[in-house]
Write a protein that holds these residues in place. Structure first.
Motif, mmCIF file in Angstrom:
data_model
loop_
_atom_site.group_PDB
_atom_site.id
_atom_site.type_symbol
_atom_site.label_atom_id
_atom_site.label_comp_id
_atom_site.label_asym_id
_atom_site.label_seq_id
_atom_site.Cartn_x
_atom_site.Cartn_y
_atom_site.Cartn_z
ATOM 1 N N LEU A 140 140.713 66.871 31.863
ATOM 2 C CA LEU A 140 140.961 67.685 30.669
ATOM 3 C C LEU A 140 139.671 68.303 30.144
ATOM 4 O O LEU A 140 139.635 69.479 29.766
ATOM 5 N N LEU A 141 138.603 67.501 30.114
ATOM 6 C CA LEU A 141 137.311 68.030 29.681
ATOM 7 C C LEU A 141 136.832 69.137 30.616
ATOM 8 O O LEU A 141 136.284 70.152 30.171
ATOM 9 N N PHE A 152 139.194 71.169 27.453
ATOM 10 C CA PHE A 152 139.593 70.369 26.294
ATOM 11 C C PHE A 152 138.333 69.772 25.673
ATOM 12 O O PHE A 152 137.529 69.157 26.368
ATOM 13 N N SER A 153 138.137 69.949 24.373
ATOM 14 C CA SER A 153 136.876 69.540 23.747
ATOM 15 C C SER A 153 136.775 68.027 23.629
ATOM 16 O O SER A 153 137.777 67.322 23.488
ATOM 17 N N LYS A 154 135.529 67.532 23.661
ATOM 18 C CA LYS A 154 135.285 66.095 23.533
ATOM 19 C C LYS A 154 135.744 65.574 22.181
ATOM 20 O O LYS A 154 136.278 64.474 22.079
ATOM 21 N N GLU A 155 135.536 66.386 21.119
ATOM 22 C CA GLU A 155 135.928 65.906 19.793
ATOM 23 C C GLU A 155 137.442 65.823 19.647
ATOM 24 O O GLU A 155 137.959 64.933 18.977
ATOM 25 N N ASP A 156 138.198 66.736 20.291
ATOM 26 C CA ASP A 156 139.664 66.659 20.244
ATOM 27 C C ASP A 156 140.160 65.432 21.000
ATOM 28 O O ASP A 156 141.101 64.754 20.566
ATOM 29 N N GLY A 171 142.221 78.990 28.075
ATOM 30 C CA GLY A 171 141.306 77.967 27.595
ATOM 31 C C GLY A 171 141.456 77.613 26.132
ATOM 32 O O GLY A 171 140.710 76.763 25.629
ATOM 33 N N VAL A 172 142.403 78.217 25.441
ATOM 34 C CA VAL A 172 142.607 77.953 24.014
ATOM 35 C C VAL A 172 143.623 76.819 23.860
ATOM 36 O O VAL A 172 144.779 76.950 24.288
ATOM 37 N N VAL A 173 143.183 75.710 23.264
ATOM 38 C CA VAL A 173 144.066 74.557 23.068
ATOM 39 C C VAL A 173 144.887 74.777 21.803
ATOM 40 O O VAL A 173 144.366 74.752 20.690
ATOM 41 N N TYR A 179 149.875 71.981 22.432
ATOM 42 C CA TYR A 179 149.278 71.315 23.589
ATOM 43 C C TYR A 179 148.529 70.063 23.161
ATOM 44 O O TYR A 179 148.604 69.018 23.839
ATOM 45 N N PHE A 180 147.816 70.141 22.026
ATOM 46 C CA PHE A 180 147.097 68.968 21.531
ATOM 47 C C PHE A 180 148.061 67.829 21.233
ATOM 48 O O PHE A 180 147.794 66.668 21.571
#
Length: 538
Positions: free
Chosen positions: A321-322, A326-330, A387-389, A393-394
């Motif tokens: 995912l990273l 997908f961002s680390k903070e999410d 690339g936009v979460v 999706y989150f």
């Protein structure tokens, strides 16, 4: 990933409790009169226990409980770094094979039964049975954290990570943490009064999980430039609020401060357990006798094979995912939300596992976990192309994380309940450590092979040819670096993650129906006395 303790009596059905008590009394074949008398005694004990209000924790026990939480928290700090943060921070510069090599640093927690008898038997009476190990281990860990804090930012900034050096360093840190865990577990048995002994497992759960999430979820959030700029800065910066080196230096100071407090202000009181001479050689002989017990080999094989189906999902999915954006903070936020739910799941899992078939929930959780692995793979494959979460999706990632955690918690508690039933109370510590270690090792040993296989089956070519005008692979880190040097882009043609995760789930499903489920049902049907060592051998 970490072993938790559960008191056994609450997990035994009435008939099993009778068997256990009669075994302790040395009655190999109880008569109906003896069984009736014991059943009446148990009923009276339960009635008296229900009528007696819970004993409030004394001031002494409250302070000792707080001490246990702090000691367990210190163990969780290096575990959270090695099991969580470091692989996430290194993913951009390391291949899955290299991350698999780094996963070897996890092994001490899966092998600590090998030296646990030494920790129990060797100590200085002047210092204290447990402080003889806790004090020097915490000092060594503090010095390693300080040295690592001074050097690690330079290591992490290099184009080529010295994965071998990093693995050795964290292997030693996890070895210290696992050894400290043995000593603190032993101290917990005498640090709290008998009436409040059950709070020891609560202290372990709070402390270990808090240390783990501080070093994983919280640290990753504050180490992230995006998180720091969004919530704490008026002017964006290219670095996070908490660098890895500074974080390690802070915890080195905490290790030193708490250790000095233990040395000068906390006296370890002697217990009647300290008067028992322990023969290390005899304990190792007992371990060999346990392994040779009937049915134990089948059970050990189940423990070593049971997590094969889940390894690719647990080791690769979050990293994939990273990799996709997908961002680390999410991801850290998803794990943080999942944390309190694990505690709730654990409470209900204990209730579900307290019947005559404690492993029935484990089998259901096994099946559900396999389904979660497939769903997680589909979610990764459906990552937004732009690339936009999106929030949708989150929430899908969050739901999958929580559901997977739920199945893992139910399986963990259910297996722990069964271990408590079959463990010989005469050598309960050695018995439980052996079983828990085998269970942990079942999820550790396949990891390096799975991560290496993901790289092996991945086909990724650079969009720009090399100086010889030839196409070249950029699946490995050297290939990626070369592709960047020629201003090319790595084009994924085949992702080994999908092949290996599918293979793992398939193997797990086949094992479940052909061996694991039939073996589990057979082992559950056995009389608990068949798992005990004869008195003359223990």
């Amino acid at each position: 990933m970490l072993a938790r303790k559960t008191r056994g009596d609450t997990l035994l059905a009435d008939d099993e409790r009778e068997e256990l008590m009669l075994t302790r009394r040395g009655s190999p074949s109880p008569s109906p009169e003896e069984r009736s008398e014991l059943h009446t005694s148990l009923a009276m004990e339960e009635k008296e226990s229900a009528a007696t209000p819970a004993t409030p924790m004394s001031a002494k026990d409250t302070w000792n409980f707080a001490l246990l939480v702090v000691l367990y928290l210190l163990q969780g700090v290096p575990v959270g770094l090695a099991f969580g943060s470091i692989p996430f921070l290194l993913k951009a510069k390391m291949s899955y094979t290299q991350i698999g090599i780094f996963s070897l640093a996890h092994y001490p927690y899966s092998m600590k039964f090998l030296w646990s008898p030494i920790v129990d038997a060797v100590y200085s009476k002047e210092i204290g049975r447990r402080k003889s190990w806790i004090v020097p281990i915490q000092l060594l860990t503090g010095f390693m954290f300080l040295w690592l804090g001074i050097n690690i930012d330079d290591w992490m900034s290099q184009d080529q990570i010295a994965v071998g050096t990093l693995t050795v360093v964290f292997f030693v840190l996890i070895f210290f943490s696992a050894t400290q865990d043995i000593a603190v577990d032993g101290w917990a048995l005498t640090l709290l009064s008998k009436d409040n002994l059950s709070y020891a497992s609560t202290a372990q759960t709070i402390g270990l999980n808090s240390g783990y999430f501080l070093s994983f979820t919280v640290f990753l959030a504050f180490n992230s430039p995006a998180f720091s700029n969004k919530y704490f800065r008026s002017e964006p910066q290219e670095y996070g609020l908490v660098p890895l080196g500074g974080y390690l230096k802070f915890w080195s100071m905490m290790y030193f401060a708490i250790t000095l407090w233990l040395v000068f202000l906390k006296k370890e009181e002697r217990s009647h357990l300290d008067d028992n001479d322990i023969d290390i050689k005899s304990v190792y002989k007992i371990i060999l006798k346990i392994i040779r017990l009937p049915h134990m080999k089948s059970y050990m094989l189940v423990l070593l094979m049971a997590k094969v189906g889940f390894v690719a999902n647990s080791a690769v999915t979050a990293l994939k995912l990273l990799e996709k954006g997908f961002s680390k903070e999410d991801l850290a936020l998803a794990v943080l939300i999942d944390f309190p739910l694990q505690i709730i799941f654990g409470y209900y899992a204990v209730r579900w596992s307290s019947g005559a078939r404690p492993l029935k929930p484990w089998l259901w959780a096994f099946c559900a976990h396999l389904v979660c692995c497939v769903v997680a793979m589909l979610i990764v494959s459906g990552f937004p192309e732009d690339g936009v979460v999106t929030p949708t999706y989150f929430y899908m990632v969050l739901a999958t994380t929580v559901t997977t955690s739920f199945t893992s918690t139910v399986a963990f508690v259910s297996m722990g309940a069964f271990m408590t039933v079959i463990a010989d109370p005469v050598i309960g510590g050695t018995y439980m450590t052996l079983l828990n270690t085998l269970s942990n090792f079942g999820g550790t040993w396949p990891r390096i092979f799975v991560l290496k296989a993901v790289d092996y089956y991945t086909v990724s070519m650079c969009s720009v040819p090399n100086m010889d005008n030839e196409e070249f692979s950029c699946a490995s880190e050297p290939g990626k670096s070369l592709c960047q040097e020629v201003n090319g882009e790595c084009l994924m043609q085949q992702d080994g993650y999908y092949y290996i995760n599918t293979l793992c789930v398939t193997i797990g499903t086949v094992l479940l129906f052909t061996y694991i489920a039939p073996t589990i049902r057979y082992l559950e049907s056995l009389n608990p006395k068949m798992w005990k060592l004869p008195k003359d051998e223990s």
